[in-house]
Design an enzyme around this catalytic site. Sequence first.
Site, PDB file in Angstrom:
ATOM      1  N   LYS A 125      35.456 -14.210  -0.263  1.00 15.61           N
ATOM      2  CA  LYS A 125      36.161 -15.394  -0.736  1.00 15.61           C
ATOM      3  C   LYS A 125      36.711 -15.107  -2.133  1.00 15.61           C
ATOM      4  O   LYS A 125      36.016 -14.498  -2.967  1.00 15.61           O
ATOM      5  CB  LYS A 125      35.168 -16.561  -0.781  1.00 15.61           C
ATOM      6  CG  LYS A 125      35.753 -17.919  -1.123  1.00 15.61           C
ATOM      7  CD  LYS A 125      34.641 -18.986  -1.085  1.00 15.61           C
ATOM      8  CE  LYS A 125      35.142 -20.391  -1.281  1.00 15.61           C
ATOM      9  NZ  LYS A 125      34.062 -21.402  -1.211  1.00 15.61           N
ATOM     10  N   SER A 127      35.333 -25.115   1.964  1.00 14.08           N
ATOM     11  CA  SER A 127      36.420 -24.454   1.278  1.00 14.08           C
ATOM     12  C   SER A 127      36.547 -22.961   1.576  1.00 14.08           C
ATOM     13  O   SER A 127      37.579 -22.363   1.275  1.00 14.08           O
ATOM     14  CB  SER A 127      36.224 -24.633  -0.234  1.00 14.08           C
ATOM     15  OG  SER A 127      35.039 -23.979  -0.657  1.00 14.08           O
ATOM     16  N   SER A 137      30.444 -25.583   1.936  1.00 11.61           N
ATOM     17  CA  SER A 137      31.627 -24.736   2.132  1.00 11.61           C
ATOM     18  C   SER A 137      31.401 -23.409   2.837  1.00 11.61           C
ATOM     19  O   SER A 137      32.366 -22.705   3.115  1.00 11.61           O
ATOM     20  CB  SER A 137      32.295 -24.459   0.793  1.00 11.61           C
ATOM     21  OG  SER A 137      33.046 -25.581   0.421  1.00 11.61           O
TER      22      SER A 137
HETATM   23  N1  GLN Z   1      33.750 -30.197   0.458  1.00 15.16           N
HETATM   24  C1  GLN Z   1      32.974 -30.168  -0.725  1.00 15.16           C
HETATM   25  C2  GLN Z   1      33.853 -30.377  -1.941  1.00 15.16           C
HETATM   26  O1  GLN Z   1      34.996 -30.523  -1.762  1.00 15.16           O
HETATM   27  C3  GLN Z   1      32.174 -28.901  -0.800  1.00 15.16           C
HETATM   28  C4  GLN Z   1      32.899 -27.752  -1.363  1.00 15.16           C
HETATM   29  C5  GLN Z   1      32.060 -26.519  -1.483  1.00 15.16           C
HETATM   30  O2  GLN Z   1      30.965 -26.425  -0.930  1.00 15.16           O
HETATM   31  N2  GLN Z   1      32.573 -25.581  -2.253  1.00 15.16           N
HETATM   32  O3  GLN Z   1      33.414 -30.391  -3.044  1.00 15.16           O
END
Ligand code: GLN
Length: 482
Positions: free
Chosen positions: A76, A151, A175
Site C-alpha cells: 500500500k 482504504s 482498511s
Molecule cells: N473507513 C475508515 C476510515 O475512513 C477506516 C480507514 C482505515 O482503516 N484506514 O477512516
Amino acid sequence: MTQLSAAELNRKLASKEVSALEVAQAHFERIEAHDAKLGCFLHLDKEGALASANEAQKRLDAGEATALTGVPIVLKDNMSTIGVPTTCASKILEGYIPPFDATVVAKLKSAGATILGKTNLDEFAMGTSTENSAYQLTRNPWDTDRSPGGSSGGSAAAVSAEFAPLGLGSDTGGSIRQPASLCGIVGFKPTYGRCSRYGLIAFGSSLDQIGPFARNIEDAALLAEAITGHDPLDGTSMKTEPISTRDLKNGSLKGLKIGLAEEMFSEAINPGVREVVERAIEALAKEGVEFKKITLPSIELGVTTYYIIAPAEASSNLARFDGIRYGPRWEGSGHIDVVSKTRGQGFGHEVKGRIMIGTYALSAGYYDAYYTKAQQVRALMIREFNEAFQDTEILLAPTSPTVAFKLGELSNDPMALKLLDYCTIPANLGGMPSVSLNCGFSEGLPVGLQLTAAPLRDERLLQIAYSVERALPNATGRPPLP
Ligand code: GLN
C-alpha cells in the site's frame, strides 16, 4: 505461477522448479495484461523487483532462503520505500521519495521478498472504497463496475487478481479486513503494537496497524511472521516476539467457544450477507464449535467514537504537510499564504473534512464534550470485550455489512460509507487482532467472515482461522478474469 500461493511458490523455488526471476516476470506479465483495467498500482518498480529477484536467486542457490525469498508482494502506498515514490494517494505528496524504508519494508527486503510496486488507496487511508484517491479508481476483480473496498483497495484487488500472492495494507478502522472481504481474500490486522508503524505515514496513531493480504490463512500467517516483532523505532511497539507460525496447523474446532454478539447481526447487516455468514456458522457448529450468543452494547457506539478519535489524531498527524518539508509547494506571499495554499490545493475533500472535524474535537471548549467522551466510550468498549473474552475465545461476525458496491454508488453519501465500518472498528478501538476470510458468495460476490481475539492472541486466532478455512472448503473461488 500466478495462481500459486506464497507457500507453494516457496517450495517450487527451493526445489529449483522455477527461478525467482521467472516468478517475478510471470506476475509482471499478468499485471501488464490486466492492471490497465483494474488500476491497482500507483507505481510499479519493475527494475527494482527484477534486481531483487536476482539477489533472491543467489540466496536460494546458496541455501540461505527464508519463507519469502523470491516471493512477490505489493505494498500500500502509505509505507515509506527508500528511492521509490510514496504518495499516500495524495497530491500533497506527489513526487515525494522517502530517504528511508519503513520497518516492514526493511524486514521484507531482508527476507528476500520481491516488492513489485505501490498500490492505490483512499487518500491518507481515509475511506472505505478507494474512491478518495487523488489519482485513480481501483476496480474490483469480481466485477469491475464495483469498488474493491478500502482504504487498502489497491493491495486487496491486486492479491485477488493474482498480481501477487501477498500484499500489505494498513488497518485503522477496517482498511485491511473490509477490502479483503469485498475482494474474496484473507486480510489480517495484528494486535496493535505487534507490527512496527515506523515509516507508515500516520493517520490515527493509536489505531493504525499494518497487516497482510493473502489468498489463504497460511500465507497471511507467513507474512505476519516476517513483518512483526519489537521495533525500537516505534514507541508503541510491544516487546514481543514476531508472530509465530509454529502451531498454525495444530488447532481443532472441537469444543472451541465462539461468541456471537447480537449487535454484529443487527439490521445494519445486509440480509444476503447475514445468510451466508449464518450458513458458515452452521457448518462450524457441525465441526464441534460451541456458539454462544452474547451482547456487546458498546459496538453500536463504535462508528461514532472512531469518527472522533481517528480524525482528531489525523488532524494532528497531518499538520506536518505544510509545503515546506515534504512534496510539492504551492507558492504564495509569506509563510501563512504558502501553507494555506499548499494545504488547500494539496489535500482532497475527505481529508480536509477530517482535519476540520478533528481540530474541532480537540479545540478548547469542545475537547471534553467530544474527544474525552470518545476516549471514555473506548475504555468502556475495551472493558466489555475483555469480559466477553473471559468465556469465549473468539468473536465471529460478518466483516462488512455489504458485498462490493458499485463505484459511485456511495461516493456522495459519506455517512453511508462510514457505517460500512460498523463491524471492523471495534477491533481497532480495542487493539485486538482480527482476520477476515471468505466464507461464501451473495449475488455472486464474495462475503467475508471476521474472527477477532483478545489482544496478543494472534497465534491462536490464526490457528483457529486456519481450521475454519478447512471447515469451509468451498467458500472461495477465483475472480472472473481471463
Ligand atoms: N473507513 C475508515 C476510515 O475512513 C477506516 C480507514 C482505515 O482503516 N484506514 O477512516
